[in-house]
Design a protein around this motif. Structure first.
Motif, PDB file in Angstrom:
ATOM      1  N   VAL A 133     -18.307 -35.841  26.123  1.00 25.20           N
ATOM      2  CA  VAL A 133     -17.076 -35.190  25.655  1.00 25.20           C
ATOM      3  C   VAL A 133     -16.461 -35.957  24.485  1.00 25.20           C
ATOM      4  CG1 VAL A 133     -14.714 -34.552  26.288  1.00 25.20           C
ATOM      5  CG2 VAL A 133     -16.592 -34.110  27.875  1.00 25.20           C
ATOM      6  N   MET A 134     -16.272 -37.266  24.653  1.00 23.58           N
ATOM      7  CA  MET A 134     -15.587 -38.066  23.641  1.00 23.58           C
ATOM      8  C   MET A 134     -16.463 -38.360  22.431  1.00 23.58           C
ATOM      9  SD  MET A 134     -12.604 -38.416  24.879  1.00 23.58           S
ATOM     10  CE  MET A 134     -11.985 -39.589  23.679  1.00 23.58           C
ATOM     11  N   GLY A 135     -17.757 -38.532  22.666  1.00 30.60           N
ATOM     12  CA  GLY A 135     -18.633 -38.947  21.571  1.00 30.60           C
ATOM     13  C   GLY A 135     -19.404 -37.834  20.906  1.00 30.60           C
ATOM     14  N   PHE A 136     -19.467 -36.655  21.559  1.00 28.22           N
ATOM     15  CA  PHE A 136     -20.256 -35.561  20.982  1.00 28.22           C
ATOM     16  C   PHE A 136     -19.467 -34.264  20.812  1.00 28.22           C
ATOM     17  CE2 PHE A 136     -22.979 -31.821  22.016  1.00 28.22           C
ATOM     18  CZ  PHE A 136     -23.577 -31.714  20.761  1.00 28.22           C
ATOM     19  N   LEU A 137     -18.911 -33.725  21.892  1.00 27.77           N
ATOM     20  CA  LEU A 137     -18.270 -32.418  21.809  1.00 27.77           C
ATOM     21  C   LEU A 137     -17.047 -32.431  20.894  1.00 27.77           C
ATOM     22  CD1 LEU A 137     -18.482 -31.139  25.507  1.00 27.77           C
ATOM     23  CD2 LEU A 137     -19.807 -30.381  23.526  1.00 27.77           C
ATOM     24  N   ILE A 138     -16.162 -33.401  21.082  1.00 27.79           N
ATOM     25  CA  ILE A 138     -14.962 -33.469  20.239  1.00 27.79           C
ATOM     26  C   ILE A 138     -15.314 -33.718  18.776  1.00 27.79           C
ATOM     27  CG2 ILE A 138     -12.841 -34.772  19.797  1.00 27.79           C
ATOM     28  CD1 ILE A 138     -12.483 -35.072  22.783  1.00 27.79           C
ATOM     29  N   PRO A 139     -16.189 -34.701  18.449  1.00 31.17           N
ATOM     30  CA  PRO A 139     -16.574 -34.853  17.039  1.00 31.17           C
ATOM     31  C   PRO A 139     -17.244 -33.619  16.457  1.00 31.17           C
ATOM     32  CG  PRO A 139     -17.123 -36.840  18.252  1.00 31.17           C
ATOM     33  CD  PRO A 139     -16.693 -35.821  19.265  1.00 31.17           C
ATOM     34  N   LEU A 140     -18.063 -32.923  17.251  1.00 27.77           N
ATOM     35  CA  LEU A 140     -18.717 -31.720  16.747  1.00 27.77           C
ATOM     36  C   LEU A 140     -17.692 -30.649  16.401  1.00 27.77           C
ATOM     37  CD1 LEU A 140     -21.279 -30.078  16.165  1.00 27.77           C
ATOM     38  CD2 LEU A 140     -21.293 -29.411  18.581  1.00 27.77           C
ATOM     39  N   MET A 141     -16.724 -30.434  17.281  1.00 28.91           N
ATOM     40  CA  MET A 141     -15.698 -29.430  17.006  1.00 28.91           C
ATOM     41  C   MET A 141     -14.855 -29.810  15.801  1.00 28.91           C
ATOM     42  SD  MET A 141     -14.429 -28.142  20.793  1.00 28.91           S
ATOM     43  CE  MET A 141     -14.061 -29.789  21.409  1.00 28.91           C
ATOM     44  N   ILE A 142     -14.548 -31.086  15.653  1.00 32.58           N
ATOM     45  CA  ILE A 142     -13.763 -31.538  14.495  1.00 32.58           C
ATOM     46  C   ILE A 142     -14.539 -31.308  13.208  1.00 32.58           C
ATOM     47  CG2 ILE A 142     -12.790 -33.564  13.347  1.00 32.58           C
ATOM     48  CD1 ILE A 142     -12.047 -34.639  16.102  1.00 32.58           C
ATOM     49  N   ASN A 143     -15.832 -31.621  13.214  1.00 36.42           N
ATOM     50  CA  ASN A 143     -16.651 -31.410  12.020  1.00 36.42           C
ATOM     51  C   ASN A 143     -16.727 -29.939  11.642  1.00 36.42           C
ATOM     52  OD1 ASN A 143     -18.458 -33.807  10.776  1.00 36.42           O
ATOM     53  ND2 ASN A 143     -17.920 -34.295  12.883  1.00 36.42           N
ATOM     54  N   LEU A 144     -16.930 -29.082  12.640  1.00 35.71           N
ATOM     55  CA  LEU A 144     -17.007 -27.654  12.362  1.00 35.71           C
ATOM     56  C   LEU A 144     -15.675 -27.128  11.829  1.00 35.71           C
ATOM     57  CD1 LEU A 144     -19.055 -26.431  15.466  1.00 35.71           C
ATOM     58  CD2 LEU A 144     -19.869 -26.658  13.107  1.00 35.71           C
ATOM     59  N   ALA A 145     -14.566 -27.578  12.425  1.00 31.95           N
ATOM     60  CA  ALA A 145     -13.251 -27.124  11.979  1.00 31.95           C
ATOM     61  C   ALA A 145     -12.953 -27.600  10.560  1.00 31.95           C
ATOM     62  CB  ALA A 145     -12.173 -27.617  12.942  1.00 31.95           C
ATOM     63  N   CYS A 146     -13.217 -28.866  10.284  1.00 33.15           N
ATOM     64  CA  CYS A 146     -12.960 -29.403   8.947  1.00 33.15           C
ATOM     65  C   CYS A 146     -13.821 -28.707   7.899  1.00 33.15           C
ATOM     66  CB  CYS A 146     -13.224 -30.905   8.922  1.00 33.15           C
ATOM     67  SG  CYS A 146     -12.001 -31.898   9.811  1.00 33.15           S
ATOM     68  N   SER A 147     -15.090 -28.472   8.215  1.00 30.77           N
ATOM     69  CA  SER A 147     -15.987 -27.827   7.264  1.00 30.77           C
ATOM     70  C   SER A 147     -15.543 -26.405   6.967  1.00 30.77           C
ATOM     71  CB  SER A 147     -17.417 -27.825   7.815  1.00 30.77           C
ATOM     72  OG  SER A 147     -17.888 -29.146   8.004  1.00 30.77           O
ATOM     73  N   SER A 148     -15.134 -25.665   8.009  1.00 35.03           N
ATOM     74  CA  SER A 148     -14.717 -24.280   7.795  1.00 35.03           C
ATOM     75  C   SER A 148     -13.455 -24.211   6.942  1.00 35.03           C
ATOM     76  CB  SER A 148     -14.493 -23.587   9.136  1.00 35.03           C
ATOM     77  OG  SER A 148     -13.441 -24.204   9.855  1.00 35.03           O
ATOM     78  N   MET A 149     -12.503 -25.129   7.165  1.00 32.65           N
ATOM     79  CA  MET A 149     -11.267 -25.100   6.389  1.00 32.65           C
ATOM     80  C   MET A 149     -11.491 -25.545   4.951  1.00 32.65           C
ATOM     81  SD  MET A 149      -8.238 -26.176   9.061  1.00 32.65           S
ATOM     82  CE  MET A 149      -9.145 -27.409  10.009  1.00 32.65           C
ATOM     83  N   VAL A 150     -12.410 -26.484   4.741  1.00 28.50           N
ATOM     84  CA  VAL A 150     -12.738 -26.885   3.370  1.00 28.50           C
ATOM     85  C   VAL A 150     -13.405 -25.728   2.630  1.00 28.50           C
ATOM     86  CG1 VAL A 150     -14.242 -28.372   1.987  1.00 28.50           C
ATOM     87  CG2 VAL A 150     -12.880 -29.358   3.834  1.00 28.50           C
ATOM     88  N   LEU A 151     -14.323 -25.046   3.297  1.00 29.17           N
ATOM     89  CA  LEU A 151     -14.983 -23.891   2.664  1.00 29.17           C
ATOM     90  C   LEU A 151     -13.979 -22.798   2.325  1.00 29.17           C
ATOM     91  CD1 LEU A 151     -18.216 -23.628   4.852  1.00 29.17           C
ATOM     92  CD2 LEU A 151     -18.067 -24.372   2.475  1.00 29.17           C
ATOM     93  N   ARG A 152     -13.042 -22.561   3.227  1.00 32.66           N
ATOM     94  CA  ARG A 152     -12.019 -21.556   2.948  1.00 32.66           C
ATOM     95  C   ARG A 152     -11.160 -21.958   1.750  1.00 32.66           C
ATOM     96  NH1 ARG A 152      -7.789 -20.354   7.639  1.00 32.66           N
ATOM     97  NH2 ARG A 152      -7.188 -22.490   7.027  1.00 32.66           N
ATOM     98  N   THR A 153     -10.847 -23.241   1.639  1.00 30.48           N
ATOM     99  CA  THR A 153     -10.050 -23.721   0.508  1.00 30.48           C
ATOM    100  C   THR A 153     -10.817 -23.610  -0.795  1.00 30.48           C
ATOM    101  OG1 THR A 153      -8.882 -25.275   1.962  1.00 30.48           O
ATOM    102  CG2 THR A 153      -8.775 -25.705  -0.410  1.00 30.48           C
ATOM    103  N   LEU A 154     -12.125 -23.871  -0.752  1.00 29.11           N
ATOM    104  CA  LEU A 154     -12.933 -23.838  -1.973  1.00 29.11           C
ATOM    105  C   LEU A 154     -13.089 -22.425  -2.521  1.00 29.11           C
ATOM    106  CD1 LEU A 154     -15.792 -26.381  -1.143  1.00 29.11           C
ATOM    107  CD2 LEU A 154     -13.807 -26.729  -2.611  1.00 29.11           C
ATOM    108  N   ARG A 155     -12.883 -21.420  -1.694  1.00 30.67           N
ATOM    109  CA  ARG A 155     -13.013 -20.044  -2.172  1.00 30.67           C
ATOM    110  C   ARG A 155     -11.812 -19.592  -3.002  1.00 30.67           C
ATOM    111  NH1 ARG A 155     -15.149 -18.861   3.122  1.00 30.67           N
ATOM    112  NH2 ARG A 155     -13.124 -17.966   3.712  1.00 30.67           N
ATOM    113  N   ARG A 156     -10.737 -20.358  -2.959  1.00 33.50           N
ATOM    114  CA  ARG A 156      -9.547 -19.961  -3.694  1.00 33.50           C
ATOM    115  C   ARG A 156      -9.697 -20.288  -5.175  1.00 33.50           C
ATOM    116  NH1 ARG A 156      -5.317 -22.555   0.676  1.00 33.50           N
ATOM    117  NH2 ARG A 156      -5.656 -21.004   2.335  1.00 33.50           N
ATOM    118  N   PRO A 157      -9.323 -19.372  -6.060  1.00 37.37           N
ATOM    119  CA  PRO A 157      -9.461 -19.612  -7.510  1.00 37.37           C
ATOM    120  C   PRO A 157      -8.690 -20.828  -7.985  1.00 37.37           C
ATOM    121  CG  PRO A 157      -9.048 -17.295  -7.064  1.00 37.37           C
ATOM    122  CD  PRO A 157      -8.839 -18.005  -5.769  1.00 37.37           C
ATOM    123  N   GLU A 158      -7.496 -21.054  -7.433  1.00 38.07           N
ATOM    124  CA  GLU A 158      -6.705 -22.192  -7.884  1.00 38.07           C
ATOM    125  C   GLU A 158      -7.356 -23.518  -7.523  1.00 38.07           C
ATOM    126  OE1 GLU A 158      -4.639 -20.357  -4.223  1.00 38.07           O
ATOM    127  OE2 GLU A 158      -5.748 -19.740  -6.006  1.00 38.07           O
TER     128      GLU A 158
END
Length: 351
Positions: free
Chosen positions: A193-218
């Motif tokens: 839980v502490m070493g795999f599941l939580i880091p995996l979810m954080i990585n997926l969340a951070c990656s998705s939000m960065v991708l969403r930000t990169l799609r913005r023209p500004e």
């Protein structure tokens, strides 16, 4: 966890033979030792001796390389053991070798997660994160991670010991059903839980939000051509997680269920004991896959490695390993100027 993976006694009436793992481990550990030693020593040399600009990301990468080297230095003992099927190095070194695997696997996941979070803050919240993304805070995070992984390693290696027979001495093998059910299953769940599941979810969340930000023209106007480097960073990080860590940790959970007899099935046990050595070997390869993160996500690392020095950026603009970072004082001054005039109220994620 090597100490969790190699301790296999199984059900006597299932007739399972997993002796193929010894030859497999011998070959994989030999490759991992040569490549891991060369790539991580070269990475540390670049970080410590050649790079002029050291930021928070560089600090996380340095500790990631150190966690890899801790594991790499124990591989010659593991190679000898799996080739000869005899452990002559004593009980203490058996415990250290078992803990080194945990330090490598879960240290790599946590430090990679730190790099992802740092990139997420820098791109999605470039102004608000200025007070958070400091070297002092990065050192605190690194120290916390080392305490976590060393504590987890010691909790498992406490049960690791050598077992002597008439012909040989084994290491990492022979945990009883009672030990698994009473202690190791609980430790495994906590580490998962502490070493795999939580880091995996954080990585997926951070990656998705960065991708969403990169799609913005500004955002494209702000980072320009650095978009490709950011995308490359996301791909490399997720690839290491999905290829190296997801299969091993998924099978580890099933294996713990088998060892505690929560799944009393010869078919499931046969599958788990066949997949464990394979997924363990894939997870081991992370020790020389991690330097790929340094090279493909840090232009300053590339320049330091290829030319022997990192070129300084102009005073107004600094390259921050994956995107353009406007000089902090200029950024903050401009932001205050915009907001204090009551005009052009700008949301942080749009800058």
């Amino acid at each position: 966890m090597s100490s969790l993976v190699l301790n296999e006694t199984g059900l006597e009436n299932c007739g399972i033979d997993d002796s193929f793992k010894y030859n497999l481990y011998g070959v994989v550990y030999s490759v991992a030792f040569v490549l891991g030693l060369a790539t991580n020593c070269a990475s540390l040399f670049v970080f410590c001796c050649r790079m002029k600009m050291r930021n928070e990301t560089t600090l996380f990468m340095t500790h990631l390389a150190l966690s890899d080297l801790v594991f790499v230095f124990t591989l010659p003992f593991k190679i000898f053991y799996n080739v000869s099927r005899h452990w002559p190095f004593g009980d203490t070194l058996c415990k250290i070798s078992g803990g080194a695997f945990i330090t490598n696997i879960y240290g790599s996941m946590l430090f990679l997660t730190c790099i992802s979070v740092d990139r997420f803050l820098a791109i999605v919240y470039p102004f608000r994160s200025l007070s958070i993304r400091t070297r002092r805070n990065a050192w605190i995070v690194c120290a916390t991670i080392w305490l976590l992984i060393l504590g987890g390693g010691m909790s498992v290696t406490f049960f690791s010991s050598t077992n002597q027979s008439k012909t040989s001495t084994t290491c990492f093998e022979g945990f009883s059903k009672k030990t698994w059910k009473t202690y190791l299953s609980k430790i495994t769940i906590f580490i998962e839980v502490m070493g795999f599941l939580i880091p995996l979810m954080i990585n997926l969340a951070c990656s998705s939000m960065v991708l969403r930000t990169l799609r913005r023209p500004e955002t494209l106007c702000q980072i320009g051509t650095y978009k490709q480097r950011v995308l490359r960073m996301i791909v490399v990080h997720l690839a290491i997680f999905i290829v190296c860590f997801v299969p091993y940790n998924s099978v580890l959970f099933v294996y713990a269920m088998v060892r505690t007899r929560a799944l009393a099935s010869c078919w499931v046990e046969r599958l788990a004991r066949t997949l464990y050595p394979i997924t363990l070997c894939i997870a081991t390869f992370n020790c020389f896959f991690d330097p790929v993160v340094y090279y493909f996500t840090s232009e300053s690392f590339q320049k330091s490695l290829t030319t022997g020095k990192s070129q300084s950026m102009p005073e107004a603009v600094q390259e921050d390993d994956g995107f353009l970072r406007i000089k902090e004082k200029t950024d903050v001054a401009n932001l205050h100027a915009l907001t204090s005039n009551g005009k052009d109220q700008v949301s942080e994620t749009n800058l």
